[in-house]
Design an enzyme around this catalytic site. Structure first.
Site, PDB file in Angstrom:
ATOM      1  N   ARG A  69       0.835  -1.218   0.000  1.00 60.73           N
ATOM      2  CA  ARG A  69       0.000   0.000   0.000  1.00 60.73           C
ATOM      3  C   ARG A  69       0.862   1.257   0.000  1.00 60.73           C
ATOM      4  NH1 ARG A  69      -4.685   0.086  -1.998  1.00 60.73           N
ATOM      5  NH2 ARG A  69      -5.088  -2.102  -2.251  1.00 60.73           N
TER       6      ARG A  69
ATOM      7  N   HIS B 152      11.661  -3.638  -5.144  1.00 59.76           N
ATOM      8  CA  HIS B 152      10.454  -3.374  -5.948  1.00 59.76           C
ATOM      9  C   HIS B 152       9.641  -2.302  -5.230  1.00 59.76           C
ATOM     10  CE1 HIS B 152       6.915  -3.875  -8.360  1.00 59.76           C
ATOM     11  NE2 HIS B 152       7.325  -4.976  -8.945  1.00 59.76           N
TER      12      HIS B 152
ATOM     13  N   TYR C  43       3.533  -1.813  -5.572  1.00 59.87           N
ATOM     14  CA  TYR C  43       2.920  -1.875  -6.905  1.00 59.87           C
ATOM     15  C   TYR C  43       1.648  -1.044  -6.999  1.00 59.87           C
ATOM     16  CZ  TYR C  43       0.334  -5.637  -4.601  1.00 59.87           C
ATOM     17  OH  TYR C  43      -0.413  -6.358  -3.722  1.00 59.87           O
TER      18      TYR C  43
ATOM     19  N   HIS D 280       6.633   0.021 -11.565  1.00 59.39           N
ATOM     20  CA  HIS D 280       5.661  -0.017 -12.655  1.00 59.39           C
ATOM     21  C   HIS D 280       5.432   1.414 -13.125  1.00 59.39           C
ATOM     22  CE1 HIS D 280       3.753  -3.921 -10.812  1.00 59.39           C
ATOM     23  NE2 HIS D 280       5.025  -4.067 -11.131  1.00 59.39           N
TER      24      HIS D 280
ATOM     25  N   GLU E 105       9.540  -1.558 -15.434  1.00 57.74           N
ATOM     26  CA  GLU E 105       9.105  -2.937 -15.690  1.00 57.74           C
ATOM     27  C   GLU E 105       8.208  -2.989 -16.923  1.00 57.74           C
ATOM     28  OE1 GLU E 105       7.603  -5.064 -12.306  1.00 57.74           O
ATOM     29  OE2 GLU E 105       7.066  -6.815 -13.501  1.00 57.74           O
TER      30      GLU E 105
ATOM     31  N   ASP F 112       9.527  -8.743 -17.655  1.00 58.58           N
ATOM     32  CA  ASP F 112       8.729  -9.749 -16.943  1.00 58.58           C
ATOM     33  C   ASP F 112       8.119 -10.690 -17.980  1.00 58.58           C
ATOM     34  OD1 ASP F 112       6.373 -11.023 -15.748  1.00 58.58           O
ATOM     35  OD2 ASP F 112       6.672  -9.668 -14.044  1.00 58.58           O
TER      36      ASP F 112
ATOM     37  N   HIS G 141       4.332 -10.812 -18.050  1.00 57.39           N
ATOM     38  CA  HIS G 141       3.751  -9.571 -18.568  1.00 57.39           C
ATOM     39  C   HIS G 141       3.904  -9.452 -20.086  1.00 57.39           C
ATOM     40  CE1 HIS G 141       4.284  -7.459 -14.388  1.00 57.39           C
ATOM     41  NE2 HIS G 141       3.501  -8.508 -14.341  1.00 57.39           N
TER      42      HIS G 141
ATOM     43  N   HIS H 189      12.137 -10.748 -14.652  1.00 57.27           N
ATOM     44  CA  HIS H 189      11.152 -11.400 -13.776  1.00 57.27           C
ATOM     45  C   HIS H 189      10.715 -12.662 -14.500  1.00 57.27           C
ATOM     46  CE1 HIS H 189       9.778  -7.552 -11.416  1.00 57.27           C
ATOM     47  NE2 HIS H 189      10.870  -8.110 -10.914  1.00 57.27           N
TER      48      HIS H 189
ATOM     49  N   ASP I 244      -2.136 -10.402 -16.776  1.00 56.61           N
ATOM     50  CA  ASP I 244      -1.189 -10.335 -15.652  1.00 56.61           C
ATOM     51  C   ASP I 244      -1.596 -11.166 -14.438  1.00 56.61           C
ATOM     52  OD1 ASP I 244       0.770  -9.799 -13.800  1.00 56.61           O
ATOM     53  OD2 ASP I 244       0.384  -7.649 -13.671  1.00 56.61           O
TER      54      ASP I 244
ATOM     55  N   HIS J 144       0.367 -14.367 -12.561  1.00 55.89           N
ATOM     56  CA  HIS J 144       1.551 -15.217 -12.631  1.00 55.89           C
ATOM     57  C   HIS J 144       1.202 -16.662 -12.292  1.00 55.89           C
ATOM     58  CE1 HIS J 144       4.169 -11.458 -11.517  1.00 55.89           C
ATOM     59  NE2 HIS J 144       3.275 -11.205 -12.446  1.00 55.89           N
TER      60      HIS J 144
ATOM     61  N   GLU K   9       8.670 -14.523  -9.408  1.00 53.95           N
ATOM     62  CA  GLU K   9       7.533 -13.900  -8.699  1.00 53.95           C
ATOM     63  C   GLU K   9       6.341 -14.836  -8.846  1.00 53.95           C
ATOM     64  OE1 GLU K   9       7.520 -10.333 -11.224  1.00 53.95           O
ATOM     65  OE2 GLU K   9       7.961  -9.191  -9.405  1.00 53.95           O
TER      66      GLU K   9
HETATM   67 ZN    ZN Z   1       2.690  -9.166 -12.664  1.00 51.57          ZN
HETATM   68 FE    FE Z   2       7.113  -8.537 -12.386  1.00 53.58          FE
HETATM   69 FE    FE Z   3       6.244  -5.780 -10.749  1.00 52.16          FE
END
Ligand code: ZN
Ligand code: FE
Ligand code: FE
Length: 278
Positions: free
Chosen positions: A37, A67, A70, A107, A142, A176, A179, A211, A224, A226, A256
């Site tokens: 968050r 990272h 997000y 991102h 990313e 990624d 992605h 990634h 998206d 994973h 991930e």
């Molecule tokens: Zn992702």
């Molecule tokens: Fe990623």
């Molecule tokens: Fe990411």
């Protein structure tokens, strides 16, 4: 040697992450700089950092990857949301200086109706406020799947951002696999074509990390989600071709994947190391 690690919980500090990494035969790891968050980060524990730096050298770690939360949206239409992202990333840059020479991934954000051109200008301005000449962290954009109004699902968009940023020596890209697969780059059938395109549009020298994720959704789904390595639509063989590609094999790879515990990552790392030819 394959440079590989996975996403780990940062709640018990750098030293715990490094020990967890070693326990699963990894030589790097990724972590969130603060809770997703984007709340206040824990104070840096200098003793923990000192122990980590020594331990990571003894165990031949390669660069680690932080990272950003997000949920940050650096190109939001709402100035309050943008200011929050700026505050968080500026603070993260200062914190990263305690572990100099590593990488920080984020991102690019979602343009939520403003359009891609406006968003790219906002992200450029954002990075121009973040990056400092004397910093020791490489900031990575990313590659995104293009769900909703995400920026960065096309290599050309990342190139435009990099071109607009003044101190772009400090910028790189994190690719990624889930992605790009979801964004419409065919990892299964056209890896070399993707890398040719990446090189032509961005330049492979900008590619600093991978990634490594399988995908729960089909090629070009713009979703998206994973999947574990070998349990998605990309599959083990195609992902092993990524780690074994001569243009990629030297990079650090970060899983991930949706594993509940370390043994799941250990399993994936063992299989990928086993299939690594270099
Ligand atoms: Zn992702
Ligand atoms: Fe990623
Ligand atoms: Fe990411």
């Amino acid at each position: 040697m394959l440079n590989i690690g996975c996403h780990l919980s940062a709640s018990n500090g750098f030293m715990q992450m490094a020990k967890d990494a070693v326990s699963i035969n990894a030589n790097t790891f990724q972590f969130f700089t603060r809770n997703p968050r984007g709340g206040k980060a824990k104070d840096i524990d200098k003793e923990d950092v000192k122990n980590f730096l020594q331990f990571s050298e003894e165990h031949n770690f390669t660069k680690i990857l932080a990272h950003a939360p997000y949920t940050l949206n650096p190109c939001s239409a709402d100035p309050k949301v943008r200011d929050f992202a700026l505050m968080v990333m500026k603070d993260d840059m200062l914190r990263m200086e305690y572990v100099p020479g590593n990488m920080y991934n984020f991102h690019p954000g979602s343009h939520v109706g403003q359009g891609i051109d406006v968003a790219i200008e906002i992200i450029i301005e954002f990075l121009n406020q973040i990056l400092q000449p004397d910093q020791h962290t490489t900031v990575l954009l990313e590659t995104m799947s293009g769900k909703g109004s995400e920026v960065g699902s096309k290599f050309a968009e990342l190139r435009r951002i990099i071109d607009g940023v003044k101190l772009n020596d400090h910028l790189g890209v994190c690719l990624d696999t889930c992605h790009i697969n979801d964004a419409g780059y065919d990892v299964v059938n056209n890896l070399d074509g993707i890398l040719d395109e990446f090189d032509a549009v961005i330049g492979l020298d900008r590619l600093k990390a991978i990634h490594l994720n399988d995908s729960k959704n089909p090629f070009s789904s713009h979703k998206d989600r994973h999947a574990k390595i070998g349990e998605g639509t990309i599959g083990f063989d195609a992902l092993s071709r990524v780690t074994n590609n001569p243009r990629l094999c030297h990079l650090p790879f970060f899983l991930e994947t949706p594993n509940d515990d370390l043994s799941g990552f250990a399993n994936e790392i063992a299989k990928l190391r086993n299939a690594y030819k270099f």
